[in-house]
Design a protein around this motif. Sequence first.
Motif, mmCIF file in Angstrom:
data_model
loop_
_atom_site.group_PDB
_atom_site.id
_atom_site.type_symbol
_atom_site.label_atom_id
_atom_site.label_comp_id
_atom_site.label_asym_id
_atom_site.label_seq_id
_atom_site.Cartn_x
_atom_site.Cartn_y
_atom_site.Cartn_z
ATOM 1 N N VAL A 1 0.866 -1.167 0.000
ATOM 2 C CA VAL A 1 0.000 0.000 0.000
ATOM 3 C C VAL A 1 0.905 1.220 0.000
ATOM 4 C CG1 VAL A 1 -1.819 1.265 1.206
ATOM 5 C CG2 VAL A 1 -1.756 -1.253 1.316
ATOM 6 N N LYS A 2 0.939 1.908 -1.131
ATOM 7 C CA LYS A 2 1.769 3.114 -1.284
ATOM 8 C C LYS A 2 0.979 4.318 -0.793
ATOM 9 C CE LYS A 2 3.998 6.016 -4.773
ATOM 10 N NZ LYS A 2 5.372 5.959 -4.328
ATOM 11 N N ILE A 3 1.561 5.045 0.137
ATOM 12 C CA ILE A 3 0.929 6.256 0.666
ATOM 13 C C ILE A 3 1.483 7.442 -0.115
ATOM 14 C CG2 ILE A 3 0.561 7.705 2.704
ATOM 15 C CD1 ILE A 3 -0.663 4.831 2.849
ATOM 16 N N GLU A 4 0.577 8.189 -0.743
ATOM 17 C CA GLU A 4 0.975 9.388 -1.485
ATOM 18 C C GLU A 4 0.357 10.618 -0.852
ATOM 19 O OE1 GLU A 4 1.398 9.541 -5.792
ATOM 20 O OE2 GLU A 4 0.440 7.561 -5.828
ATOM 21 N N ARG A 5 1.091 11.696 -0.845
ATOM 22 C CA ARG A 5 0.572 12.970 -0.366
ATOM 23 C C ARG A 5 -0.480 13.471 -1.360
ATOM 24 N NH1 ARG A 5 6.148 16.338 -1.374
ATOM 25 N NH2 ARG A 5 6.356 15.718 -3.522
ATOM 26 N N PRO A 6 -1.317 14.431 -0.966
ATOM 27 C CA PRO A 6 -2.390 14.888 -1.860
ATOM 28 C C PRO A 6 -1.911 15.331 -3.238
ATOM 29 C CG PRO A 6 -2.790 15.686 0.348
ATOM 30 C CD PRO A 6 -1.418 15.033 0.362
ATOM 31 N N GLU A 7 -0.735 15.950 -3.323
ATOM 32 C CA GLU A 7 -0.230 16.377 -4.630
ATOM 33 C C GLU A 7 0.449 15.248 -5.388
ATOM 34 O OE1 GLU A 7 2.721 17.803 -1.456
ATOM 35 O OE2 GLU A 7 0.561 17.594 -1.661
ATOM 36 N N GLY A 8 0.537 14.084 -4.795
ATOM 37 C CA GLY A 8 1.122 12.908 -5.451
ATOM 38 C C GLY A 8 2.629 12.826 -5.256
ATOM 39 N N ASP A 9 3.150 11.656 -5.500
ATOM 40 C CA ASP A 9 4.592 11.407 -5.479
ATOM 41 C C ASP A 9 5.220 12.289 -6.558
ATOM 42 O OD1 ASP A 9 7.169 10.318 -5.965
ATOM 43 O OD2 ASP A 9 6.503 8.305 -5.487
ATOM 44 N N PHE A 10 6.272 13.033 -6.214
ATOM 45 C CA PHE A 10 6.849 13.936 -7.214
ATOM 46 C C PHE A 10 7.461 13.187 -8.386
ATOM 47 C CE2 PHE A 10 9.987 13.931 -3.706
ATOM 48 C CZ PHE A 10 11.112 13.450 -4.352
ATOM 49 N N ALA A 11 7.702 11.884 -8.265
ATOM 50 C CA ALA A 11 8.207 11.098 -9.398
ATOM 51 C C ALA A 11 7.173 10.998 -10.515
ATOM 52 C CB ALA A 11 8.631 9.701 -8.948
ATOM 53 N N ARG A 12 5.916 11.298 -10.215
ATOM 54 C CA ARG A 12 4.881 11.308 -11.268
ATOM 55 C C ARG A 12 5.205 12.354 -12.335
ATOM 56 N NH1 ARG A 12 -0.030 8.827 -10.510
ATOM 57 N NH2 ARG A 12 -0.393 7.870 -8.483
ATOM 58 N N GLY A 13 5.998 13.351 -11.979
ATOM 59 C CA GLY A 13 6.316 14.428 -12.908
ATOM 60 C C GLY A 13 7.681 14.323 -13.556
ATOM 61 N N TYR A 14 8.382 13.220 -13.378
ATOM 62 C CA TYR A 14 9.736 13.110 -13.934
ATOM 63 C C TYR A 14 9.748 13.193 -15.459
ATOM 64 C CZ TYR A 14 12.029 11.662 -9.535
ATOM 65 O OH TYR A 14 12.564 11.607 -8.278
ATOM 66 N N ASP A 15 8.781 12.611 -16.107
ATOM 67 C CA ASP A 15 8.689 12.635 -17.565
ATOM 68 C C ASP A 15 7.275 12.228 -17.940
ATOM 69 O OD1 ASP A 15 8.492 9.655 -18.032
ATOM 70 O OD2 ASP A 15 10.533 9.658 -17.243
ATOM 71 N N ALA A 16 7.009 12.069 -19.218
ATOM 72 C CA ALA A 16 5.686 11.646 -19.683
ATOM 73 C C ALA A 16 5.848 10.566 -20.758
ATOM 74 C CB ALA A 16 4.909 12.839 -20.217
ATOM 75 N N ALA A 17 6.891 9.770 -20.647
ATOM 76 C CA ALA A 17 7.267 8.824 -21.696
ATOM 77 C C ALA A 17 6.399 7.572 -21.762
ATOM 78 C CB ALA A 17 8.730 8.414 -21.515
ATOM 79 N N ALA A 18 5.708 7.223 -20.690
ATOM 80 C CA ALA A 18 4.915 5.986 -20.665
ATOM 81 C C ALA A 18 3.444 6.320 -20.908
ATOM 82 C CB ALA A 18 5.094 5.248 -19.349
ATOM 83 N N LYS A 19 3.126 6.565 -22.188
ATOM 84 C CA LYS A 19 1.755 6.933 -22.574
ATOM 85 C C LYS A 19 1.228 8.093 -21.734
ATOM 86 C CE LYS A 19 0.607 2.448 -24.468
ATOM 87 N NZ LYS A 19 -0.311 1.333 -24.514
ATOM 88 N N GLY A 20 2.061 9.116 -21.597
ATOM 89 C CA GLY A 20 1.684 10.317 -20.866
ATOM 90 C C GLY A 20 1.993 10.276 -19.382
#
Length: 171
Positions: A33-52
């Motif tokens: 169970v991954k706990i993410e802060r409301p703005e999400g894990d900042f790794a979500r913004g590293y790139d958009a290479a995997a279908k966005g």
Amino acid sequence: MLPLEGITVVAVEQAVAAPFCSSRLADAGAHVVKIERPEGDFARGYDAAAKGQSSYFVWLNRGKDSRVVDLAEPDGRAELETLIASADVLLQNLKPGSMDRMGFARERLRKDYPKLICCTITGYGDTGPYADRKAYDLLIQAESGLASITGGPEGPSRVGMSIVDVATGAT
């Protein structure tokens, strides 16, 4: 049957080191169970290479259940407490002292949940002059000398991937 089936891991994690570690646990059958802060894990913004989506985020978090929990709020901390109470493992890589300040000090968790395995990933350990410092992959590459053996004639350079974070998560 996978070796960790029946094991529950609560992962208060972000970026690479802890997510890599918990992804290996998920691969071995653990329910993560991954706990993410409301703005999400900042790794979500590293790139958009995997279908966005971020290729790093997809790679590191496949096979996990993700929950948004606002640990800055009492209700969020109560939700995390409930999750920890039913977990076998707590894994976290927040800034040193963050879990303590929210009421989740290892000493208390060991007392309240004696069977809970607590794993804290830090850059510099629990004691010593740098214990309270945050660490980043590039920083450790530079401090360890790894960056000095990569790059080109113009100067040292970072290894192309987060090799320190991956090695940390693997071990």
